[in-house]
Design an enzyme around this catalytic site. Structure first.
Site, mmCIF file in Angstrom:
data_model
loop_
_atom_site.group_PDB
_atom_site.id
_atom_site.type_symbol
_atom_site.label_atom_id
_atom_site.label_comp_id
_atom_site.label_asym_id
_atom_site.label_seq_id
_atom_site.Cartn_x
_atom_site.Cartn_y
_atom_site.Cartn_z
ATOM 1 N N HIS A 69 -1.759 -7.937 2.337
ATOM 2 C CA HIS A 69 -1.739 -8.572 3.551
ATOM 3 C C HIS A 69 -2.961 -8.160 4.469
ATOM 4 C CE1 HIS A 69 0.196 -5.276 6.374
ATOM 5 N NE2 HIS A 69 0.535 -4.944 5.038
ATOM 6 N N SER A 74 -3.247 -3.408 -0.364
ATOM 7 C CA SER A 74 -2.223 -4.394 0.130
ATOM 8 C C SER A 74 -2.651 -5.590 0.280
ATOM 9 C CB SER A 74 -1.729 -3.715 1.284
ATOM 10 O OG SER A 74 -0.759 -4.183 1.739
ATOM 11 N N GLY A 86 0.701 -1.212 0.025
ATOM 12 C CA GLY A 86 -0.127 0.047 -0.001
ATOM 13 C C GLY A 86 0.559 1.355 0.080
ATOM 14 N N GLN A 105 -7.681 -0.586 3.545
ATOM 15 C CA GLN A 105 -8.408 -1.279 4.534
ATOM 16 C C GLN A 105 -9.819 -1.847 4.127
ATOM 17 O OE1 GLN A 105 -7.774 -1.914 7.859
ATOM 18 N NE2 GLN A 105 -5.711 -0.935 7.795
ATOM 19 N N CYS A 149 2.226 1.135 11.874
ATOM 20 C CA CYS A 149 3.621 1.724 11.524
ATOM 21 C C CYS A 149 4.073 2.784 12.364
ATOM 22 C CB CYS A 149 3.256 2.602 10.002
ATOM 23 S SG CYS A 149 2.473 1.304 8.926
#
Ligand code: PLP
Length: 381
Positions: A202, A200, A70, A180, A328
């Protein structure tokens, strides 16, 4: 009991996804750029995955560019808009992920890009009238609006149709960080005239280190990584074949199981809200938790003297993995920029983000609430 309630940070890899990846890792090791049989086979596998992903998003395969995740996708969208499409202004919000905010700030320093922040209220709801005013003040193709579909910390959802309509009316480009929501909500960028969306794998039970940027074929941007001719000259470097296959498989499963997963998670989330309200006097939920919200995160705000970091630490010791906000920024000791941006309602309180997945159970939620209630009682004693 070990409970994982941090699915907004990352999700477990589905066994079927691992199997599909292993198959490729074991048997299809060719370099997709090689012209011999092994290379052609790997290339065919990539293009098959691209086609499948494109179908789920209602776009053409040529509009999908694989990235490392992402962050890279967001970076490329913002950089491309400024450097290649001539955008001199980015309109965004203080609630965006750092992949957007820090990129916009970099572009401000590097290219003199103007950043304008859309207002939001104390629940974190975007003020669309303000967005309209900002756009109307300087209409035209020199603006990129970057607003995420669902916030990773508080779950608030942006109306893509409203923003898409405003961008169209004022001639602006539209990027949405959909990291998300892809795999958790039906998403069709063409319906809302979105020029860029980021994903993304994951975040929907796929592997880490692989994502994508959708770039509408009405716009053309230049590469951010220079090298070989991979990704139609858009991203040099040998492709992550197993990752791409894993992402396509994860998306396929997520789309097929979306409604069942959503219903299950919503029932867990509602159960947790009900129990927390009953057992923790003064508890609040950050964001528009009963309104236009993603069902995955629930950001719980606790009154003093509870200390957020201590709660997270003790929850972990007791067997519950949750977080204070974006993974993060965890450990950076600066606190959540999203919670801070919401202002007085949640100021000087502790917050814990729980985020759910399809494999969570009612028993796990009860265990988590019991543990949290015990920790809060201890803090008050
Ligand atoms: N955008 C949002 C909203 C996210 O939640 C995340 C991950 O936490 C990212 C971007 C970054 O994605 P990645 O970890 O794949 O770089």
């Amino acid at each position: 009991m070990r409970v994982y309630l941090d699915h907004a940070a990352t999700t477990p890899l589905r066994p079927e996804v691992a199997d599909a990846m292993l198959e490729v890792l074991r048997n299809d090791f060719g370099n997709p750029s090689s012209i011999h049989w092994h290379g052609r086979r790997a290339k065919t596998i990539i293009e098959g995955a691209r086609k499948k992903i494109a179908q789920h998003l209602g776009v053409t395969p040529g509009e999908i560019f694989f990235t490392s995740g992402g962050t890279e996708a967001d970076n490329l969208a913002l950089l491309g808009a400024v450097r290649d499409l001539g955008c001199t202004r980015i309109i965004t919000s203080a609630l965006e992920h750092h992949a957007v905010i820090h990129t916009a700030e970099y572009l401000q320093k590097q290219y003199g890009t103007i950043i304008e922040w859309v207002n939001h209220d104390e629940l974190g709801r975007i003020n669309y009238e303000h967005l309209d005013q900002l756009l109307a003040a300087a209409p035209g193709k020199n603006t990129l609006v970057s607003l995420m579909h669902a916030n990773n910390e508080i779950g608030n959802m942006t109306s893509l149709s409203t923003v898409g309509k405003l961008c169209r009316e004022h001639g602006a480009y539209f990027h949405s960080d959909t990291v998300q929501t892809i795999g958790h909500w039906p998403l069709f960028p063409k319906h809302n005239r979105i020029h860029f969306i980021a994903a993304s794998a994951h975040k929907f039970n796929g592997p880490k280190g692989i994502g994508l940027l959708f770039i509408d074929n009405s716009v053309q941007v230049k590469p951010m990584l220079h090298g070989g001719a991979q990704e139609r000259n858009m991203r040099g470097g040998t492709e992550n074949v197993a990752g791409i296959v894993g992402m396509a498989k994860a998306l396929e499963i997520a789309m097929a199981e979306m409604d069942t997963a959503k219903q299950h998670i919503i029932s867990l989330r509602n159960h947790m809200i009900d129990r927390l309200v009953k057992e923790l006097p003064g508890v609040m939920f950050i964001g528009d938790h009963l309104g236009k919200t993603n069902y995955i995160p629930l950001n719980v705000s606790l009154p003093k003297p509870v200390d957020g970091e201590m709660v997270l630490f003790n929850l972990d010791i007791a067997g519950v993995s949750a977080s204070g906000g974006s993974a993060c920024s965890s450990g950076s000791q600066v606190g959540s920029h999203v919670v801070k941006a919401l202002g007085s309602l949640v100021k000087d309180r502790a917050n814990v983000r729980f985020s759910f997945g399809a494999s969570n159970t009612l028993e796990e939620i009860d265990f988590t609430v019991d543990t949290l209630a015990g920790l809060v009682a201890k803090a008050k004693a």
